[in-house]
Design a protein around this motif. Structure first.
Motif, PDB file in Angstrom:
ATOM      1  N   THR A 142      17.369   2.100  19.486  1.00 25.04           N
ATOM      2  CA  THR A 142      18.098   3.070  20.306  1.00 25.04           C
ATOM      3  C   THR A 142      18.734   4.112  19.395  1.00 25.04           C
ATOM      4  OG1 THR A 142      20.113   1.735  20.289  1.00 25.04           O
ATOM      5  CG2 THR A 142      18.572   1.373  22.106  1.00 25.04           C
ATOM      6  N   GLY A 143      18.993   5.290  19.948  1.00 25.59           N
ATOM      7  CA  GLY A 143      19.556   6.374  19.150  1.00 25.59           C
ATOM      8  C   GLY A 143      18.602   6.827  18.068  1.00 25.59           C
ATOM      9  N   ALA A 144      17.314   6.760  18.361  1.00 24.42           N
ATOM     10  CA  ALA A 144      16.286   6.980  17.357  1.00 24.42           C
ATOM     11  C   ALA A 144      16.013   8.450  17.040  1.00 24.42           C
ATOM     12  CB  ALA A 144      14.985   6.315  17.804  1.00 24.42           C
ATOM     13  N   SER A 145      16.622   9.368  17.747  1.00 31.66           N
ATOM     14  CA  SER A 145      16.287  10.778  17.534  1.00 31.66           C
ATOM     15  C   SER A 145      16.970  11.392  16.315  1.00 31.66           C
ATOM     16  CB  SER A 145      16.620  11.595  18.781  1.00 31.66           C
ATOM     17  OG  SER A 145      18.007  11.546  19.049  1.00 31.66           O
ATOM     18  N   SER A 146      17.995  10.723  15.767  1.00 28.91           N
ATOM     19  CA  SER A 146      18.685  11.278  14.602  1.00 28.91           C
ATOM     20  C   SER A 146      19.498  10.196  13.897  1.00 28.91           C
ATOM     21  CB  SER A 146      19.610  12.431  15.022  1.00 28.91           C
ATOM     22  OG  SER A 146      20.625  11.953  15.879  1.00 28.91           O
ATOM     23  N   GLY A 147      20.036  10.551  12.752  1.00 33.11           N
ATOM     24  CA  GLY A 147      20.951   9.683  12.032  1.00 33.11           C
ATOM     25  C   GLY A 147      20.373   8.330  11.643  1.00 33.11           C
ATOM     26  N   ILE A 148      21.202   7.295  11.800  1.00 34.95           N
ATOM     27  CA  ILE A 148      20.814   5.938  11.415  1.00 34.95           C
ATOM     28  C   ILE A 148      19.610   5.457  12.212  1.00 34.95           C
ATOM     29  CG2 ILE A 148      21.569   3.524  11.417  1.00 34.95           C
ATOM     30  CD1 ILE A 148      24.400   4.608  10.771  1.00 34.95           C
ATOM     31  N   GLY A 149      19.537   5.804  13.486  1.00 31.76           N
ATOM     32  CA  GLY A 149      18.398   5.390  14.309  1.00 31.76           C
ATOM     33  C   GLY A 149      17.085   5.950  13.794  1.00 31.76           C
ATOM     34  N   ALA A 150      17.061   7.224  13.461  1.00 24.87           N
ATOM     35  CA  ALA A 150      15.841   7.851  12.937  1.00 24.87           C
ATOM     36  C   ALA A 150      15.501   7.294  11.556  1.00 24.87           C
ATOM     37  CB  ALA A 150      16.008   9.374  12.870  1.00 24.87           C
ATOM     38  N   ALA A 151      16.519   7.068  10.730  1.00 26.82           N
ATOM     39  CA  ALA A 151      16.278   6.506   9.401  1.00 26.82           C
ATOM     40  C   ALA A 151      15.709   5.090   9.514  1.00 26.82           C
ATOM     41  CB  ALA A 151      17.572   6.493   8.595  1.00 26.82           C
ATOM     42  N   THR A 152      16.233   4.314  10.443  1.00 25.62           N
ATOM     43  CA  THR A 152      15.733   2.958  10.673  1.00 25.62           C
ATOM     44  C   THR A 152      14.288   3.002  11.148  1.00 25.62           C
ATOM     45  OG1 THR A 152      17.959   2.174  11.200  1.00 25.62           O
ATOM     46  CG2 THR A 152      16.127   0.826  11.967  1.00 25.62           C
ATOM     47  N   ALA A 153      13.988   3.928  12.042  1.00 25.42           N
ATOM     48  CA  ALA A 153      12.610   4.082  12.535  1.00 25.42           C
ATOM     49  C   ALA A 153      11.663   4.407  11.392  1.00 25.42           C
ATOM     50  CB  ALA A 153      12.560   5.174  13.601  1.00 25.42           C
ATOM     51  N   PRO A 190       0.825  -1.214   0.000  1.00 24.88           N
ATOM     52  CA  PRO A 190       0.000   0.000   0.000  1.00 24.88           C
ATOM     53  C   PRO A 190       0.858   1.263   0.000  1.00 24.88           C
ATOM     54  CG  PRO A 190      -0.723  -1.540   1.686  1.00 24.88           C
ATOM     55  CD  PRO A 190       0.555  -2.073   1.129  1.00 24.88           C
ATOM     56  N   GLU A 191       0.303   2.330  -0.540  1.00 23.62           N
ATOM     57  CA  GLU A 191       1.009   3.606  -0.576  1.00 23.62           C
ATOM     58  C   GLU A 191       1.420   4.016   0.834  1.00 23.62           C
ATOM     59  OE1 GLU A 191       0.177   8.191  -1.832  1.00 23.62           O
ATOM     60  OE2 GLU A 191      -0.881   6.622  -2.929  1.00 23.62           O
ATOM     61  N   GLY A 192       2.601   4.572   0.960  1.00 20.78           N
ATOM     62  CA  GLY A 192       3.108   4.990   2.261  1.00 20.78           C
ATOM     63  C   GLY A 192       3.994   3.935   2.899  1.00 20.78           C
ATOM     64  N   HIS A 193       3.979   2.721   2.376  1.00 17.38           N
ATOM     65  CA  HIS A 193       4.846   1.665   2.875  1.00 17.38           C
ATOM     66  C   HIS A 193       6.115   1.634   2.026  1.00 17.38           C
ATOM     67  CE1 HIS A 193       1.251   0.469   4.966  1.00 17.38           C
ATOM     68  NE2 HIS A 193       1.958  -0.414   5.646  1.00 17.38           N
ATOM     69  N   ILE A 194       7.203   1.284   2.655  1.00 20.59           N
ATOM     70  CA  ILE A 194       8.482   1.249   1.966  1.00 20.59           C
ATOM     71  C   ILE A 194       8.836  -0.195   1.649  1.00 20.59           C
ATOM     72  CG2 ILE A 194      10.948   1.739   2.196  1.00 20.59           C
ATOM     73  CD1 ILE A 194      10.115   4.020   4.130  1.00 20.59           C
ATOM     74  N   HIS A 195       9.241  -0.452   0.405  1.00 18.30           N
ATOM     75  CA  HIS A 195       9.678  -1.779   0.003  1.00 18.30           C
ATOM     76  C   HIS A 195      11.197  -1.789  -0.036  1.00 18.30           C
ATOM     77  CE1 HIS A 195       9.856  -5.594  -2.042  1.00 18.30           C
ATOM     78  NE2 HIS A 195      10.669  -5.033  -2.928  1.00 18.30           N
ATOM     79  N   HIS A 196      11.797  -2.696   0.667  1.00 15.80           N
ATOM     80  CA  HIS A 196      13.239  -2.831   0.672  1.00 15.80           C
ATOM     81  C   HIS A 196      13.564  -4.298   0.883  1.00 15.80           C
ATOM     82  CE1 HIS A 196      17.419  -2.421   1.950  1.00 15.80           C
ATOM     83  NE2 HIS A 196      17.390  -1.266   1.318  1.00 15.80           N
ATOM     84  N   PRO A 197      14.474  -4.876   0.099  1.00 17.53           N
ATOM     85  CA  PRO A 197      14.757  -6.311   0.214  1.00 17.53           C
ATOM     86  C   PRO A 197      15.124  -6.764   1.618  1.00 17.53           C
ATOM     87  CG  PRO A 197      15.846  -5.396  -1.720  1.00 17.53           C
ATOM     88  CD  PRO A 197      15.243  -4.240  -0.964  1.00 17.53           C
ATOM     89  N   LEU A 202      12.054   3.767   8.178  1.00 11.76           N
ATOM     90  CA  LEU A 202      11.985   2.623   7.279  1.00 11.76           C
ATOM     91  C   LEU A 202      11.075   1.528   7.828  1.00 11.76           C
ATOM     92  CD1 LEU A 202      13.264   1.441   4.640  1.00 11.76           C
ATOM     93  CD2 LEU A 202      14.930   0.348   6.143  1.00 11.76           C
ATOM     94  N   LEU A 203      11.279   1.151   9.093  1.00 17.50           N
ATOM     95  CA  LEU A 203      10.490   0.066   9.679  1.00 17.50           C
ATOM     96  C   LEU A 203       9.044   0.481   9.931  1.00 17.50           C
ATOM     97  CD1 LEU A 203      13.192  -1.422  12.052  1.00 17.50           C
ATOM     98  CD2 LEU A 203      12.325  -2.394   9.920  1.00 17.50           C
ATOM     99  N   HIS A 204       8.837   1.711  10.353  1.00 17.82           N
ATOM    100  CA  HIS A 204       7.468   2.201  10.546  1.00 17.82           C
ATOM    101  C   HIS A 204       6.752   2.251   9.198  1.00 17.82           C
ATOM    102  CE1 HIS A 204       4.239   5.159  11.193  1.00 17.82           C
ATOM    103  NE2 HIS A 204       4.160   4.583  12.390  1.00 17.82           N
ATOM    104  N   GLY A 205       7.464   2.705   8.173  1.00 17.53           N
ATOM    105  CA  GLY A 205       6.895   2.764   6.834  1.00 17.53           C
ATOM    106  C   GLY A 205       6.537   1.386   6.294  1.00 17.53           C
ATOM    107  N   ALA A 206       7.211   0.360   6.809  1.00 19.53           N
ATOM    108  CA  ALA A 206       6.915  -1.017   6.402  1.00 19.53           C
ATOM    109  C   ALA A 206       5.765  -1.599   7.215  1.00 19.53           C
ATOM    110  CB  ALA A 206       8.161  -1.878   6.548  1.00 19.53           C
TER     111      ALA A 206
END
Length: 94
Positions: free
Chosen positions: A33-44, A11-18, A46-50
């Motif tokens: 952890t470290g979710a407020s910026s950088g890799i942690g925020a990007a991971t959040a 569905p739209e709004g979801h991220i597809h990544h292998p 990505l996974l939330h979008g999935a």
């Protein structure tokens, strides 16, 4: 048949990544952890979008709140915590 890389049948709004394929069947909260910026925020994002529920932890409350707002607040939990301090971590899980 799978959609070509970078295109999604999700569905739209979801991220597809292998690398997220193995998470599709999981129904768990993902602790980041470290979710407020950088890799942690990007991971959040990505996974939330999935479609996963993300539990976000960082030392900066205002940045966590901003990210929770950005993600829409649904399927997002936050806690302010310094993971180098055992008592802080213990308090998050109690």
């Amino acid at each position: 048949m799978d959609a070509p890389f970078g295109q999604s049948s999700m569905p739209e709004g979801h991220i597809h990544h292998p690398s997220l394929l193995y998470l599709r069947s999981m129904n768990k909260r993902i602790f980041i952890t470290g979710a407020s910026s950088g890799i942690g925020a990007a991971t959040a994002r990505l996974l939330h979008g999935a479609g996963h529920h993300v539990f976000l932890v960082a030392r900066t409350t205002d940045k966590l709140e901003a990210l929770k707002h950005e993600l829409g607040g649904h399927r997002v939990s936050i806690a302010t915590c310094d993971v180098t301090d055992y008592k802080n971590v213990e308090a998050v899980f109690s």
